[in-house]
Scaffold this motif. Structure first.
Motif, PDB file in Angstrom:
ATOM      1  N   TRP A  91     -12.424 -27.376  15.588  1.00 16.06           N
ATOM      2  CA  TRP A  91     -11.470 -26.275  15.462  1.00 16.06           C
ATOM      3  C   TRP A  91     -10.298 -26.532  16.409  1.00 16.06           C
ATOM      4  O   TRP A  91     -10.494 -26.925  17.567  1.00 16.06           O
ATOM      5  N   TYR A  92      -9.104 -26.302  15.868  1.00 16.16           N
ATOM      6  CA  TYR A  92      -7.886 -26.446  16.643  1.00 16.16           C
ATOM      7  C   TYR A  92      -7.015 -25.204  16.448  1.00 16.16           C
ATOM      8  O   TYR A  92      -7.101 -24.513  15.444  1.00 16.16           O
ATOM      9  N   ARG A  93      -6.122 -24.979  17.407  1.00 16.36           N
ATOM     10  CA  ARG A  93      -5.107 -23.946  17.270  1.00 16.36           C
ATOM     11  C   ARG A  93      -3.761 -24.642  17.383  1.00 16.36           C
ATOM     12  O   ARG A  93      -3.565 -25.525  18.231  1.00 16.36           O
ATOM     13  N   GLN A  94      -2.829 -24.232  16.533  1.00 18.88           N
ATOM     14  CA  GLN A  94      -1.507 -24.845  16.545  1.00 18.88           C
ATOM     15  C   GLN A  94      -0.437 -23.771  16.494  1.00 18.88           C
ATOM     16  O   GLN A  94      -0.468 -22.899  15.622  1.00 18.88           O
ATOM     17  N   THR A  95       0.496 -23.841  17.433  1.00 16.71           N
ATOM     18  CA  THR A  95       1.643 -22.950  17.410  1.00 16.71           C
ATOM     19  C   THR A  95       2.872 -23.735  16.990  1.00 16.71           C
ATOM     20  O   THR A  95       2.878 -24.973  17.024  1.00 16.71           O
ATOM     21  N   LEU A  96       3.913 -23.019  16.623  1.00 18.11           N
ATOM     22  CA  LEU A  96       5.101 -23.635  16.039  1.00 18.11           C
ATOM     23  C   LEU A  96       5.694 -24.696  16.955  1.00 18.11           C
ATOM     24  O   LEU A  96       5.908 -24.456  18.142  1.00 18.11           O
ATOM     25  N   GLY A  97       5.909 -25.881  16.399  1.00 17.68           N
ATOM     26  CA  GLY A  97       6.546 -26.947  17.159  1.00 17.68           C
ATOM     27  C   GLY A  97       5.627 -27.706  18.085  1.00 17.68           C
ATOM     28  O   GLY A  97       6.086 -28.560  18.848  1.00 17.68           O
ATOM     29  N   GLN A  98       4.338 -27.408  18.023  1.00 16.41           N
ATOM     30  CA  GLN A  98       3.367 -28.081  18.884  1.00 16.41           C
ATOM     31  C   GLN A  98       2.318 -28.809  18.063  1.00 16.41           C
ATOM     32  O   GLN A  98       2.103 -28.499  16.892  1.00 16.41           O
ATOM     33  N   GLY A  99       1.648 -29.756  18.695  1.00 16.87           N
ATOM     34  CA  GLY A  99       0.522 -30.394  18.040  1.00 16.87           C
ATOM     35  C   GLY A  99      -0.711 -29.517  18.114  1.00 16.87           C
ATOM     36  O   GLY A  99      -0.746 -28.550  18.882  1.00 16.87           O
ATOM     37  N   PRO A 100      -1.717 -29.820  17.322  1.00 18.65           N
ATOM     38  CA  PRO A 100      -2.961 -29.051  17.381  1.00 18.65           C
ATOM     39  C   PRO A 100      -3.593 -29.110  18.769  1.00 18.65           C
ATOM     40  O   PRO A 100      -3.644 -30.172  19.383  1.00 18.65           O
ATOM     41  N   GLU A 101      -4.068 -27.956  19.232  1.00 22.00           N
ATOM     42  CA  GLU A 101      -4.722 -27.849  20.529  1.00 22.00           C
ATOM     43  C   GLU A 101      -6.217 -27.708  20.301  1.00 22.00           C
ATOM     44  O   GLU A 101      -6.666 -26.802  19.585  1.00 22.00           O
ATOM     45  N   PHE A 102      -6.996 -28.571  20.909  1.00 18.74           N
ATOM     46  CA  PHE A 102      -8.444 -28.577  20.723  1.00 18.74           C
ATOM     47  C   PHE A 102      -9.066 -27.272  21.215  1.00 18.74           C
ATOM     48  O   PHE A 102      -8.766 -26.786  22.301  1.00 18.74           O
ATOM     49  N   LEU A 103      -9.959 -26.703  20.394  1.00 22.78           N
ATOM     50  CA  LEU A 103     -10.694 -25.506  20.789  1.00 22.78           C
ATOM     51  C   LEU A 103     -12.170 -25.825  21.032  1.00 22.78           C
ATOM     52  O   LEU A 103     -12.720 -25.526  22.081  1.00 22.78           O
ATOM     53  N   THR A 104     -12.813 -26.419  20.021  1.00 24.07           N
ATOM     54  CA  THR A 104     -14.231 -26.701  20.136  1.00 24.07           C
ATOM     55  C   THR A 104     -14.637 -27.679  19.047  1.00 24.07           C
ATOM     56  O   THR A 104     -13.908 -27.873  18.080  1.00 24.07           O
ATOM     57  N   TYR A 105     -15.818 -28.312  19.222  1.00 25.71           N
ATOM     58  CA  TYR A 105     -16.327 -29.120  18.133  1.00 25.71           C
ATOM     59  C   TYR A 105     -17.840 -29.130  18.092  1.00 25.71           C
ATOM     60  O   TYR A 105     -18.511 -28.852  19.097  1.00 25.71           O
ATOM     61  N   PHE A 106     -18.341 -29.407  16.910  1.00 26.76           N
ATOM     62  CA  PHE A 106     -19.774 -29.432  16.627  1.00 26.76           C
ATOM     63  C   PHE A 106     -20.157 -30.812  16.106  1.00 26.76           C
ATOM     64  O   PHE A 106     -19.401 -31.445  15.366  1.00 26.76           O
ATOM     65  N   GLN A 107     -21.343 -31.218  16.486  1.00 33.15           N
ATOM     66  CA  GLN A 107     -21.990 -32.323  15.804  1.00 33.15           C
ATOM     67  C   GLN A 107     -23.245 -31.742  15.179  1.00 33.15           C
ATOM     68  O   GLN A 107     -24.138 -31.280  15.890  1.00 33.15           O
ATOM     69  N   ASN A 108     -23.270 -31.773  13.868  1.00 28.73           N
ATOM     70  CA  ASN A 108     -24.292 -31.027  13.117  1.00 28.73           C
ATOM     71  C   ASN A 108     -24.214 -29.560  13.545  1.00 28.73           C
ATOM     72  O   ASN A 108     -23.136 -28.986  13.531  1.00 28.73           O
ATOM     73  N   GLU A 109     -25.316 -28.955  13.969  1.00 29.50           N
ATOM     74  CA  GLU A 109     -25.245 -27.535  14.335  1.00 29.50           C
ATOM     75  C   GLU A 109     -24.986 -27.315  15.829  1.00 29.50           C
ATOM     76  O   GLU A 109     -24.792 -26.187  16.267  1.00 29.50           O
ATOM     77  N   ALA A 110     -24.955 -28.389  16.602  1.00 28.85           N
ATOM     78  CA  ALA A 110     -24.789 -28.266  18.049  1.00 28.85           C
ATOM     79  C   ALA A 110     -23.310 -28.218  18.441  1.00 28.85           C
ATOM     80  O   ALA A 110     -22.527 -29.091  18.060  1.00 28.85           O
ATOM     81  N   GLN A 111     -22.962 -27.207  19.240  1.00 32.33           N
ATOM     82  CA  GLN A 111     -21.606 -27.104  19.770  1.00 32.33           C
ATOM     83  C   GLN A 111     -21.552 -27.957  21.031  1.00 32.33           C
ATOM     84  O   GLN A 111     -22.136 -27.599  22.058  1.00 32.33           O
ATOM     85  N   LEU A 112     -20.847 -29.080  20.969  1.00 34.19           N
ATOM     86  CA  LEU A 112     -20.894 -30.055  22.050  1.00 34.19           C
ATOM     87  C   LEU A 112     -19.835 -29.838  23.119  1.00 34.19           C
ATOM     88  O   LEU A 112     -20.029 -30.262  24.255  1.00 34.19           O
ATOM     89  N   GLU A 113     -18.729 -29.257  22.752  1.00 30.78           N
ATOM     90  CA  GLU A 113     -17.686 -29.051  23.747  1.00 30.78           C
ATOM     91  C   GLU A 113     -16.832 -27.862  23.359  1.00 30.78           C
ATOM     92  O   GLU A 113     -16.594 -27.607  22.182  1.00 30.78           O
ATOM     93  N   LYS A 114     -16.388 -27.160  24.371  1.00 33.25           N
ATOM     94  CA  LYS A 114     -15.542 -25.997  24.174  1.00 33.25           C
ATOM     95  C   LYS A 114     -14.412 -26.082  25.182  1.00 33.25           C
ATOM     96  O   LYS A 114     -14.666 -26.331  26.366  1.00 33.25           O
ATOM     97  N   SER A 115     -13.190 -25.893  24.749  1.00 30.46           N
ATOM     98  CA  SER A 115     -12.050 -25.999  25.633  1.00 30.46           C
ATOM     99  C   SER A 115     -12.135 -24.970  26.752  1.00 30.46           C
ATOM    100  O   SER A 115     -12.495 -23.805  26.530  1.00 30.46           O
ATOM    101  N   ARG A 116     -11.741 -25.392  27.953  1.00 29.68           N
ATOM    102  CA  ARG A 116     -11.705 -24.454  29.077  1.00 29.68           C
ATOM    103  C   ARG A 116     -10.621 -23.408  28.872  1.00 29.68           C
ATOM    104  O   ARG A 116     -10.630 -22.364  29.517  1.00 29.68           O
ATOM    105  N   LEU A 117      -9.694 -23.707  27.976  1.00 32.85           N
ATOM    106  CA  LEU A 117      -8.614 -22.762  27.698  1.00 32.85           C
ATOM    107  C   LEU A 117      -9.074 -21.628  26.786  1.00 32.85           C
ATOM    108  O   LEU A 117      -8.377 -20.636  26.628  1.00 32.85           O
TER     109      LEU A 117
END
Lengths: 114, 112
Positions: free
Chosen positions: A34-60
């Motif tokens: 999952w990413y969030r993107q605002t106008l004029g910016q690149g996608p900002e990482f939010l979180t990711y899963f491998q299979n059902e496990a959430q492996l990392e979540k942005s500190r932001l």
């Protein structure tokens, strides 16, 4: 079409309401981002899963944001008590661990918080 | 601090001109991707580069990965209006190979 799909494409909500977005990845992909993107910016990482496990979540990412991927298939991203600053495009991508981090994106969900 | 920087931020050129956009970092990347994104849509993968010094061509687009795997360039020959879009570089560093980070993008406008 077996690409990544997202629903809804657009969401308008009032400040303080909760919203939930859905992402259906490419079926053979085990990673989902999952990413969030605002106008004029690149996608900002939010979180990711491998299979059902959430492996990392942005500190932001505040604790108002939560994501799930039950059974390692589709994923949902929920934002509680939305704020105007949450207005953005929310992008989902999927990939396979053997494919050099090549990600395939959905069309995104455009969130507008009034 | 942006881990990946892109330049220029904006570029407006006439159809038929050539252009180069750049992606730079102080970190070493295990792989680097270029994407193009059109307004209201998700990014679309163009290419992946892996080996330092690697050059890949995709029709009129030429991608190069720096020898040290810290930078990359995208060269477009004879730009066409259909090339208009946001060009994003993205990669995973050797330290965090699972997490892909994106640069801020170069917004290209090709005028007919």
């Amino acid at each position: 079409d077996t690409g990544v799909s997202q629903d809804p494409r657009h969401k308008i909500t009032k400040r303080g309401q909760n919203v939930t977005f859905r992402c259906d990845p490419i079926s053979e992909h085990n990673r989902l981002y999952w990413y969030r993107q605002t106008l004029g910016q690149g996608p900002e990482f939010l979180t990711y899963f491998q299979n059902e496990a959430q492996l990392e979540k942005s500190r932001l990412l505040s604790d108002r944001f939560s994501a799930e991927r039950p059974k390692g298939s589709f994923s949902t991203l929920e934002i509680q008590r939305t704020e105007q600053g949450d207005s953005a495009m929310y992008l989902c991508a999927s990939s396979h661990t053997l494919e050099l981090n090549e990600q395939f994106f959905g069309p995104g969900t455009r969130l507008t918080v009034l | 601090t942006q881990l990946l920087e892109q330049s220029p931020q904006f570029l407006s050129i006439q159809e038929g001109e050539n252009l180069t956009v750049y992606c730079n970092s102080s970190s070493v990347f295990s792989s680097l991707q270029w994407y193009r994104q059109e307004p209201g849509e998700g990014p679309v993968l163009l290419v992946t580069v892996v080996t330092g010094g690697e050059v890949k061509k995709l029709k009129r687009l030429t991608f190069q990965f720096g020898d040290a795997r810290k930078d990359s360039s995208l060269h477009i020959t004879a730009a066409q209006p259909g090339d208009t879009g946001l060009y994003l570089c993205a990669g995973a560093t050797e330290r965090s190979y699972d997490k892909v980070i994106f640069g801020p993008g170069t917004s290209l406008s090709v005028i007919p």
